[in-house]
Design a protein around this motif. Structure first.
Motif, PDB file in Angstrom:
ATOM      1  N   LEU A   1       0.849  -1.181   0.000  1.00 22.92           N
ATOM      2  CA  LEU A   1       0.000   0.000   0.000  1.00 22.92           C
ATOM      3  C   LEU A   1       0.892   1.241   0.000  1.00 22.92           C
ATOM      4  N   GLN A   2       0.738   2.071  -1.031  1.00 24.99           N
ATOM      5  CA  GLN A   2       1.545   3.280  -1.196  1.00 24.99           C
ATOM      6  C   GLN A   2       0.666   4.507  -0.975  1.00 24.99           C
ATOM      7  N   HIS A   3       1.111   5.401  -0.103  1.00 28.35           N
ATOM      8  CA  HIS A   3       0.309   6.561   0.278  1.00 28.35           C
ATOM      9  C   HIS A   3       0.672   7.828  -0.465  1.00 28.35           C
TER      10      HIS A   3
ATOM     11  N   PRO B   1     -11.095   2.357   5.516  1.00 26.84           N
ATOM     12  CA  PRO B   1     -11.096   0.996   4.959  1.00 26.84           C
ATOM     13  C   PRO B   1      -9.709   0.370   4.933  1.00 26.84           C
ATOM     14  N   GLU B   2      -8.675   1.188   4.804  1.00 25.64           N
ATOM     15  CA  GLU B   2      -7.313   0.641   4.853  1.00 25.64           C
ATOM     16  C   GLU B   2      -7.036   0.028   6.226  1.00 25.64           C
TER      17      GLU B   2
ATOM     18  N   ASN C   1      -9.224  -1.110   8.290  1.00 19.78           N
ATOM     19  CA  ASN C   1     -10.055  -2.309   8.402  1.00 19.78           C
ATOM     20  C   ASN C   1      -9.378  -3.504   7.733  1.00 19.78           C
ATOM     21  N   LEU C   2      -8.768  -3.250   6.565  1.00 22.60           N
ATOM     22  CA  LEU C   2      -8.046  -4.316   5.862  1.00 22.60           C
ATOM     23  C   LEU C   2      -6.862  -4.797   6.695  1.00 22.60           C
ATOM     24  N   ILE C   3      -6.106  -3.860   7.262  1.00 17.21           N
ATOM     25  CA  ILE C   3      -4.950  -4.222   8.081  1.00 17.21           C
ATOM     26  C   ILE C   3      -5.393  -5.057   9.284  1.00 17.21           C
ATOM     27  N   GLN C   4      -6.460  -4.622   9.936  1.00 18.01           N
ATOM     28  CA  GLN C   4      -6.976  -5.381  11.080  1.00 18.01           C
ATOM     29  C   GLN C   4      -7.341  -6.808  10.679  1.00 18.01           C
TER      30      GLN C   4
ATOM     31  N   THR D   1      -1.082   0.027  14.466  1.00 17.04           N
ATOM     32  CA  THR D   1      -1.421   0.338  15.851  1.00 17.04           C
ATOM     33  C   THR D   1      -2.891   0.720  15.992  1.00 17.04           C
ATOM     34  N   ALA D   2      -3.333   1.668  15.172  1.00  8.08           N
ATOM     35  CA  ALA D   2      -4.720   2.125  15.231  1.00  8.08           C
ATOM     36  C   ALA D   2      -5.687   1.004  14.880  1.00  8.08           C
ATOM     37  N   ALA D   3      -5.308   0.171  13.906  1.00 10.30           N
ATOM     38  CA  ALA D   3      -6.169  -0.938  13.507  1.00 10.30           C
ATOM     39  C   ALA D   3      -6.362  -1.932  14.645  1.00 10.30           C
TER      40      ALA D   3
END
Length: 229
Positions: free
Chosen positions: A6-8, A68-69, A71-74, A94-96
């Motif tokens: 995933l590139q931001h 949604p990113e 959510n995917l990581i979680q 961390t946030a996920a």
């Protein structure tokens, strides 16, 4: 193995990891969230790599794809997928996982020592030296999520990395960057470089070619450990 990253932002890529993945015969695919935020589903990949960027985990009003990113990581972590988060990627992990990401007391940019402060019984214990130099570019920090194990710290930042079992690794710093990658970030983010205690200037950090080479080798060892998980 299918590796999706995933590139931001266009100026932060995989660095030396791209060559490593391809040399091992892995398939690489990418979601460039700044262009078309179409995220994969879990069945599309075996390994998720989440890279850095200047935005923060709380900036979803400006970057709505952050939710949604995460959510995917979680889901990837919960389902035992290999997950590697670098800088912003570590904060998103961390946030996920439900832990806090906040502004650090110090901005940390350039080459600074990182110390191993835990992880003796983890898969990554033998990979990390007791103390090593890493390249930093961050102003935020994170708490260690429940179920994760703290691995690393630095003088300016108490939490520099954690792991979740054998398959998920979060690193606040950059081991993947080469000189050209660090130069590109410096050119894109000059406002970050106002002199402070832990902020080095490009003419100082881009000359440390030996440190970039050592960091890239350490990145390779960590990727090998994740590959075997």
């Amino acid at each position: 193995m299918r590796v999706h990253w995933l590139q931001h932002v266009p100026f932060e890529g995989l660095g030396c990891m791209s060559e490593w993945f391809l040399s091992r015969g892995h398939e690489l695919s990418c979601t460039r969230l700044f262009e078309e935020p179409a995220l994969p589903v879990l069945e599309d990949f075996d390994w998720l790599v989440v890279m850095g960027g200047p935005m923060g985990v709380g900036d979803s009003s400006e970057f709505p794809w952050l939710i949604p990113e995460m959510n995917l990581i979680q889901s990837a972590i919960m389902n035992g997928k290999r997950v590697l988060g670098v800088c912003l990627g570590a904060q998103l992990m961390t946030a996920a996982m439900g832990a806090k990401v906040s502004r650090n007391s110090q901005k940390e940019i350039g080459w600074f020592s990182v110390n191993k402060t835990g992880g003796e019984n983890t898969a990554f214990d033998k990979d990390f030296p007791k103390t090593f130099d890493a390249f930093h570019w961050h102003g935020d920090t994170f708490d260690i999520p429940q179920g994760a194990e703290k691995l690393l710290s630095s003088e300016a930042t108490a939490n520099q990395g954690f792991c979740v079992g054998r398959s998920a690794l979060a690193l606040q710093f950059h081991l993947e960057l080469r000189v050209s990658d660090a130069t590109r970030i410096a050119e894109a983010c000059p406002d970050d470089l106002a002199p402070r205690t832990y902020v080095q200037q490009p003419e100082e950090f881009t000359t440390k070619k030996d440190l970039f080479a050592k960091a890239n080798k350490l990145m390779g060892r960590l990727l090998e450990t994740l590959e075997k998980s």
